[in-house]
Design a protein around this motif. Structure first.
Motif, PDB file in Angstrom:
ATOM      1  N   LYS A   1     -14.412   1.988   1.105  1.00 47.35           N
ATOM      2  CA  LYS A   1     -13.647   2.410   2.374  1.00 47.35           C
ATOM      3  C   LYS A   1     -14.300   3.473   2.810  1.00 47.35           C
ATOM      4  N   ARG A  16      -8.045   0.202   9.616  1.00 51.12           N
ATOM      5  CA  ARG A  16      -6.650   0.372   9.656  1.00 51.12           C
ATOM      6  C   ARG A  16      -6.098   0.533  11.035  1.00 51.12           C
ATOM      7  N   THR A  51      -5.597   2.081   0.613  1.00 48.67           N
ATOM      8  CA  THR A  51      -6.061   0.689   0.464  1.00 48.67           C
ATOM      9  C   THR A  51      -4.628  -0.346   0.374  1.00 48.67           C
ATOM     10  N   GLN A  52      -5.153  -1.413   0.533  1.00 47.43           N
ATOM     11  CA  GLN A  52      -3.979  -2.629   0.175  1.00 47.43           C
ATOM     12  C   GLN A  52      -4.164  -3.241  -0.990  1.00 47.43           C
ATOM     13  N   TYR A  53      -3.079  -3.564  -1.789  1.00 51.56           N
ATOM     14  CA  TYR A  53      -3.201  -4.154  -2.868  1.00 51.56           C
ATOM     15  C   TYR A  53      -2.605  -5.629  -2.984  1.00 51.56           C
ATOM     16  N   THR A  89      -3.362  -3.273   8.644  1.00 54.49           N
ATOM     17  CA  THR A  89      -4.717  -3.477   8.565  1.00 54.49           C
ATOM     18  C   THR A  89      -5.151  -4.857   9.387  1.00 54.49           C
ATOM     19  N   TYR A 106     -13.137  -5.606   1.783  1.00 55.01           N
ATOM     20  CA  TYR A 106     -12.455  -6.423   0.665  1.00 55.01           C
ATOM     21  C   TYR A 106     -13.158  -7.589   0.120  1.00 55.01           C
ATOM     22  N   PHE A 116     -12.694  -0.757   5.762  1.00 54.16           N
ATOM     23  CA  PHE A 116     -12.492  -1.119   4.617  1.00 54.16           C
ATOM     24  C   PHE A 116     -13.420  -2.395   4.322  1.00 54.16           C
ATOM     25  N   GLN A 144      -9.393  -8.336  -3.015  1.00 57.83           N
ATOM     26  CA  GLN A 144      -9.613  -7.051  -4.098  1.00 57.83           C
ATOM     27  C   GLN A 144     -10.512  -6.017  -3.241  1.00 57.83           C
ATOM     28  N   PHE A 145     -10.009  -4.747  -3.108  1.00 56.90           N
ATOM     29  CA  PHE A 145     -10.386  -3.657  -2.465  1.00 56.90           C
ATOM     30  C   PHE A 145     -12.255  -3.347  -3.053  1.00 56.90           C
ATOM     31  N   SER A 173       0.888  -1.396   0.085  1.00 61.90           N
ATOM     32  CA  SER A 173      -0.011   0.044   0.157  1.00 61.90           C
ATOM     33  C   SER A 173       0.989   1.216  -0.028  1.00 61.90           C
TER      34      SER A 173
END
Lengths: 113, 111
Positions: free
Chosen positions: B49, B94, A101-103, B99, B36, B34, B45-46, A94
Protein backbone atom coordinates in the motif's frame (compact mmCIF):
# COMPACT_ATOMS: atom_id res chain seq x y z
CA UNK A 1 -6.02 -16.43 14.59
CA UNK A 2 -8.24 -18.01 11.95
CA UNK A 3 -8.75 -14.63 10.29
CA UNK A 4 -11.92 -14.36 8.22
CA UNK A 5 -13.90 -17.57 7.81
CA UNK A 6 -16.85 -18.18 5.50
CA UNK A 7 -19.35 -21.00 5.28
CA UNK A 8 -20.38 -22.78 3.19
CA UNK A 9 -17.65 -23.07 0.56
CA UNK A 10 -20.07 -24.13 -2.16
CA UNK A 11 -23.85 -24.09 -2.51
CA UNK A 12 -26.39 -24.75 -5.23
CA UNK A 13 -29.80 -23.13 -4.82
CA UNK A 14 -32.99 -23.39 -6.78
CA UNK A 15 -34.70 -20.23 -7.98
CA UNK A 16 -36.79 -18.75 -5.20
CA UNK A 17 -34.96 -20.47 -2.33
CA UNK A 18 -33.26 -18.47 0.37
CA UNK A 19 -30.05 -18.94 2.31
CA UNK A 20 -27.61 -17.24 4.64
CA UNK A 21 -23.90 -16.95 3.96
CA UNK A 22 -21.96 -16.89 7.19
CA UNK A 23 -18.90 -14.74 7.86
CA UNK A 24 -16.89 -14.57 11.07
CA UNK A 25 -13.67 -12.75 11.91
CA UNK A 26 -11.58 -13.15 15.06
CA UNK A 27 -9.37 -10.07 14.68
CA UNK A 28 -11.72 -7.66 16.49
CA UNK A 29 -12.04 -5.58 13.34
CA UNK A 30 -14.61 -2.81 13.25
CA UNK A 31 -15.32 -2.86 9.53
CA UNK A 32 -16.79 -5.77 7.63
CA UNK A 33 -17.80 -6.09 3.99
CA UNK A 34 -19.57 -8.34 1.55
CA UNK A 35 -18.51 -8.44 -2.09
CA UNK A 36 -19.54 -10.45 -5.08
CA UNK A 37 -17.21 -11.39 -7.89
CA UNK A 38 -18.72 -12.45 -11.19
CA UNK A 39 -16.60 -14.48 -13.65
CA UNK A 40 -13.81 -12.39 -15.14
CA UNK A 41 -14.92 -9.32 -13.24
CA UNK A 42 -13.74 -7.27 -10.33
CA UNK A 43 -15.37 -6.99 -6.93
CA UNK A 44 -18.66 -5.26 -6.33
CA UNK A 45 -19.57 -4.14 -2.82
CA UNK A 46 -22.94 -5.46 -1.63
CA UNK A 47 -23.13 -4.23 1.97
CA UNK A 48 -20.73 -3.06 4.60
CA UNK A 49 -20.74 -2.46 8.35
CA UNK A 50 -18.69 -0.06 10.46
CA UNK A 51 -19.56 -1.74 13.74
CA UNK A 52 -22.10 -3.86 15.55
CA UNK A 53 -25.61 -2.63 14.80
CA UNK A 54 -24.54 -0.40 11.90
CA UNK A 55 -24.85 -1.48 8.27
CA UNK A 56 -25.09 0.34 4.96
CA UNK A 57 -25.69 -0.44 1.31
CA UNK A 58 -22.90 -0.76 -1.17
CA UNK A 59 -23.02 -0.75 -4.96
CA UNK A 60 -25.29 -3.78 -5.55
CA UNK A 61 -27.52 -4.37 -2.48
CA UNK A 62 -30.75 -5.48 -4.21
CA UNK A 63 -31.80 -9.00 -3.32
CA UNK A 64 -29.63 -9.16 -0.20
CA UNK A 65 -29.90 -8.32 3.47
CA UNK A 66 -27.37 -8.15 6.27
CA UNK A 67 -27.23 -7.81 10.01
CA UNK A 68 -24.39 -7.18 12.45
CA UNK A 69 -25.35 -8.09 15.99
CA UNK A 70 -21.76 -8.76 17.13
CA UNK A 71 -18.32 -7.50 16.16
CA UNK A 72 -17.36 -10.97 14.94
CA UNK A 73 -20.26 -11.97 12.70
CA UNK A 74 -21.66 -10.44 9.52
CA UNK A 75 -24.12 -12.82 7.80
CA UNK A 76 -25.48 -12.14 4.32
CA UNK A 77 -29.03 -13.23 3.59
CA UNK A 78 -30.31 -14.03 0.10
CA UNK A 79 -34.07 -13.96 -0.22
CA UNK A 80 -35.77 -15.41 -3.30
CA UNK A 81 -32.59 -16.49 -5.07
CA UNK A 82 -32.31 -15.61 -8.76
CA UNK A 83 -29.87 -16.83 -11.45
CA UNK A 84 -28.35 -13.34 -11.51
CA UNK A 85 -27.05 -14.01 -8.00
CA UNK A 86 -24.81 -16.81 -9.22
CA UNK A 87 -21.41 -15.56 -8.18
CA UNK A 88 -18.54 -15.96 -5.76
CA UNK A 89 -19.13 -14.09 -2.52
CA UNK A 90 -16.29 -12.74 -0.42
CA UNK A 91 -16.45 -11.42 3.09
CA UNK A 92 -13.72 -9.07 4.28
CA UNK A 93 -12.82 -7.12 7.39
CA UNK A 94 -10.47 -4.31 8.30
CA UNK A 95 -9.46 -2.39 11.43
CA UNK A 96 -10.57 1.12 12.26
CA UNK A 97 -8.49 3.40 10.11
CA UNK A 98 -8.97 4.23 6.46
CA UNK A 99 -5.32 3.44 5.77
CA UNK A 100 -5.74 -0.15 6.88
CA UNK A 101 -5.82 -3.12 4.56
CA UNK A 102 -8.69 -5.51 4.15
CA UNK A 103 -8.51 -9.18 5.06
CA UNK A 104 -10.54 -11.53 2.91
CA UNK A 105 -12.22 -14.83 3.55
CA UNK A 106 -11.83 -17.76 1.12
CA UNK A 107 -15.18 -17.15 -0.56
CA UNK A 108 -18.48 -18.95 -1.11
CA UNK A 109 -19.26 -20.14 -4.62
CA UNK A 110 -23.02 -19.92 -5.16
CA UNK A 111 -24.94 -21.26 -8.14
CA UNK A 112 -28.65 -20.54 -8.60
CA UNK A 113 -30.42 -22.86 -11.05
CA UNK B 1 -15.69 9.89 -6.16
CA UNK B 2 -12.54 7.85 -5.89
CA UNK B 3 -11.75 5.41 -8.67
CA UNK B 4 -8.96 3.30 -10.12
CA UNK B 5 -8.49 1.96 -13.62
CA UNK B 6 -6.49 -0.99 -14.79
CA UNK B 7 -6.06 -0.53 -18.55
CA UNK B 8 -4.87 -4.06 -19.29
CA UNK B 9 -7.08 -7.15 -18.95
CA UNK B 10 -4.06 -9.41 -19.26
CA UNK B 11 -0.29 -9.15 -19.11
CA UNK B 12 2.00 -11.86 -20.44
CA UNK B 13 5.65 -12.07 -19.44
CA UNK B 14 8.40 -14.67 -19.60
CA UNK B 15 9.85 -16.04 -16.40
CA UNK B 16 12.88 -14.06 -15.31
CA UNK B 17 11.78 -10.90 -17.12
CA UNK B 18 10.60 -7.78 -15.31
CA UNK B 19 6.86 -7.27 -15.05
CA UNK B 20 4.64 -4.23 -14.77
CA UNK B 21 0.92 -4.17 -14.06
CA UNK B 22 -0.57 -0.74 -14.62
CA UNK B 23 -3.00 1.25 -12.50
CA UNK B 24 -4.18 4.85 -12.69
CA UNK B 25 -6.25 6.60 -10.07
CA UNK B 26 -8.65 9.48 -9.66
CA UNK B 27 -9.08 10.78 -6.13
CA UNK B 28 -9.93 13.91 -4.24
CA UNK B 29 -7.60 14.47 -1.35
CA UNK B 30 -4.79 12.15 -0.33
CA UNK B 31 -4.80 8.83 -2.17
CA UNK B 32 -4.60 5.64 -0.13
CA UNK B 33 -3.69 3.07 -2.77
CA UNK B 34 -3.39 -0.69 -2.52
CA UNK B 35 -2.49 -3.74 -4.55
CA UNK B 36 -4.08 -7.12 -3.87
CA UNK B 37 -3.47 -10.50 -5.50
CA UNK B 38 -5.94 -13.32 -6.02
CA UNK B 39 -4.78 -16.87 -6.68
CA UNK B 40 -7.27 -19.35 -8.19
CA UNK B 41 -10.15 -20.24 -5.89
CA UNK B 42 -8.83 -18.02 -3.12
CA UNK B 43 -9.74 -14.70 -1.54
CA UNK B 44 -7.73 -11.57 -2.17
CA UNK B 45 -4.44 -11.11 -0.38
CA UNK B 46 -2.82 -7.78 0.42
CA UNK B 47 0.46 -7.07 -1.41
CA UNK B 48 1.37 -3.48 -0.59
CA UNK B 49 0.00 0.00 0.00
CA UNK B 50 0.89 3.64 -0.47
CA UNK B 51 -0.22 6.05 2.23
CA UNK B 52 2.39 8.79 2.19
CA UNK B 53 6.14 9.24 1.99
CA UNK B 54 8.51 7.40 -0.33
CA UNK B 55 7.09 7.01 -3.83
CA UNK B 56 8.54 3.50 -4.16
CA UNK B 57 6.66 1.07 -1.95
CA UNK B 58 7.96 -2.43 -1.30
CA UNK B 59 5.60 -5.28 -0.55
CA UNK B 60 5.24 -9.02 -0.29
CA UNK B 61 6.82 -11.64 -2.59
CA UNK B 62 9.35 -9.19 -4.07
CA UNK B 63 6.71 -6.85 -5.51
CA UNK B 64 6.99 -3.09 -5.42
CA UNK B 65 4.90 -0.21 -6.70
CA UNK B 66 5.74 3.26 -7.84
CA UNK B 67 3.45 6.14 -6.92
CA UNK B 68 3.53 8.93 -9.49
CA UNK B 69 1.47 11.94 -8.55
CA UNK B 70 1.92 13.86 -11.82
CA UNK B 71 0.78 10.86 -13.88
CA UNK B 72 -1.78 9.72 -11.27
CA UNK B 73 -0.40 6.21 -11.54
CA UNK B 74 0.46 3.42 -9.13
CA UNK B 75 2.03 0.68 -11.23
CA UNK B 76 2.96 -2.68 -9.73
CA UNK B 77 6.40 -4.01 -10.61
CA UNK B 78 8.72 -6.93 -10.02
CA UNK B 79 12.29 -7.16 -11.33
CA UNK B 80 12.17 -10.87 -12.18
CA UNK B 81 8.86 -12.71 -12.71
CA UNK B 82 8.18 -16.21 -11.47
CA UNK B 83 5.69 -18.71 -12.87
CA UNK B 84 4.11 -18.73 -9.41
CA UNK B 85 3.31 -15.01 -9.82
CA UNK B 86 0.59 -15.94 -12.30
CA UNK B 87 -2.61 -14.65 -10.73
CA UNK B 88 -5.22 -11.91 -10.85
CA UNK B 89 -4.04 -8.52 -9.56
CA UNK B 90 -6.28 -5.76 -8.28
CA UNK B 91 -5.45 -2.14 -7.75
CA UNK B 92 -7.63 -0.42 -5.14
CA UNK B 93 -8.20 2.95 -3.51
CA UNK B 94 -9.65 3.62 -0.10
CA UNK B 95 -12.80 5.78 -0.11
CA UNK B 96 -13.73 6.50 3.50
CA UNK B 97 -15.01 3.26 5.01
CA UNK B 98 -14.96 1.52 1.68
CA UNK B 99 -12.38 0.24 -0.80
CA UNK B 100 -12.91 0.70 -4.51
CA UNK B 101 -11.33 -2.05 -6.61
CA UNK B 102 -10.22 -1.98 -10.20
CA UNK B 103 -11.46 -4.60 -12.65
CA UNK B 104 -8.29 -6.65 -12.25
CA UNK B 105 -5.41 -7.65 -14.51
CA UNK B 106 -4.59 -11.27 -15.14
CA UNK B 107 -0.87 -11.95 -15.16
CA UNK B 108 0.50 -14.94 -17.03
CA UNK B 109 4.15 -15.83 -16.49
CA UNK B 110 5.42 -18.35 -18.99
CA UNK B 111 8.28 -20.72 -18.13
Amino acid sequence: NAGVTQTPKFRILKIGQSMTLQCTQDMNHNYMYWYRQDPGMGLKLIYYSVGAGITDKGEVPNGYNVSRSTTEDFPLRLELAAPSQTSVYFCASSPLYSTDTQYFGPGTRLTVL
Amino acid sequence: AQSVAQPEDQVNVAEGNPLTVKCTYSVSGNPYLFWYVQYPNRGLQFLLKYITGDNLVKGSYGFEAEFNKSQTSFHLKKPSALVSDSALYFCAVRDGFKTIFGAGTRLFVKA
